[in-house]
Design an enzyme around this catalytic site. Structure first.
Site, PDB file in Angstrom:
ATOM      1  N   ILE A  36      -3.672   4.086   2.070  1.00  0.00           N
ATOM      2  CA  ILE A  36      -3.705   4.472   3.382  1.00  0.00           C
ATOM      3  C   ILE A  36      -4.966   5.613   3.483  1.00  0.00           C
ATOM      4  CG2 ILE A  36      -2.048   6.086   3.713  1.00  0.00           C
ATOM      5  CD1 ILE A  36      -1.565   4.262   6.529  1.00  0.00           C
ATOM      6  N   TYR A  78       0.827  -1.118  -0.091  1.00  0.00           N
ATOM      7  CA  TYR A  78      -0.154   0.042  -0.057  1.00  0.00           C
ATOM      8  C   TYR A  78       0.919   1.107   0.039  1.00  0.00           C
ATOM      9  CZ  TYR A  78       0.837   0.779   5.121  1.00  0.00           C
ATOM     10  OH  TYR A  78       1.400   0.929   6.149  1.00  0.00           O
ATOM     11  N   CYS A  79       0.380   2.383  -0.305  1.00  0.00           N
ATOM     12  CA  CYS A  79       1.009   3.638  -0.310  1.00  0.00           C
ATOM     13  C   CYS A  79       0.059   4.822   0.061  1.00  0.00           C
ATOM     14  CB  CYS A  79       1.477   4.045  -1.639  1.00  0.00           C
ATOM     15  SG  CYS A  79       0.230   4.172  -3.118  1.00  0.00           S
ATOM     16  N   ARG A  80      -0.066   5.957  -0.426  1.00  0.00           N
ATOM     17  CA  ARG A  80      -0.901   6.918  -0.022  1.00  0.00           C
ATOM     18  C   ARG A  80      -2.326   6.527  -0.586  1.00  0.00           C
ATOM     19  NH1 ARG A  80      -2.998  11.833  -1.169  1.00  0.00           N
ATOM     20  NH2 ARG A  80      -1.859  11.952  -3.408  1.00  0.00           N
TER      21      ARG A  80
END
Length: 135
Positions: free
Chosen positions: A121, A93-95
């Protein structure tokens, strides 16, 4: 009129060829899931959770149990190969989901099975799921 029909058929063939090329080049082995499903899946002991954001972003809040391997760093691939087993599913996952999708493509090419958090996120937080700050 026949000339127009020939051009139309030719154009249709070119478009269909482009669509087929695109479909074949997509990586259908990468699965992207929404936050609630991602939260359920990462509870398994056989998964590795990877936050692919920068260390600063990671420190500002990450999912519990995640390791930080910045996809934008030059050492991404060597770090992955040193720290992740191909026997486990890697959850990334990332932003917002874009960088993690890029990371998922890289990991898939390296032979990893990958699940991507589609909304990053940001979606995780929108669903009021817990984050760890610091660490």
């Amino acid at each position: 009129m026949k000339r127009i029909i020939k051009y139309a058929i030719c154009l249709a063939a070119i478009v269909m060829s482009a669509i087929q090329t695109y479909a074949c080049s997509r990586n259908d082995s990468i699965v992207s899931v929404p936050a609630l499903e991602f939260a359920k899946e990462i509870k398994s002991d056989s998964v590795r959770l990877v936050d692919v954001r920068t260390p600063q972003e990671y420190a500002e809040g990450h999912i519990c149990g995640a390791v930080n391997i910045n996809v934008q760093s030059e050492g991404f691939v060597p770090t992955v190969e040193e720290s992740l087993s191909k026997d486990s599913t890697v959850f990334v996952y990332c932003r917002s989901g874009k960088r993690s999708l890029d990371a998922a493509k890289i990991l898939t090419k390296l032979g990893y099975k990958v699940i991507n958090l589609s909304g990053g996120i940001m979606e995780w937080k929108e669903k009021n799921l817990p984050v760890v700050v610091g660490d």
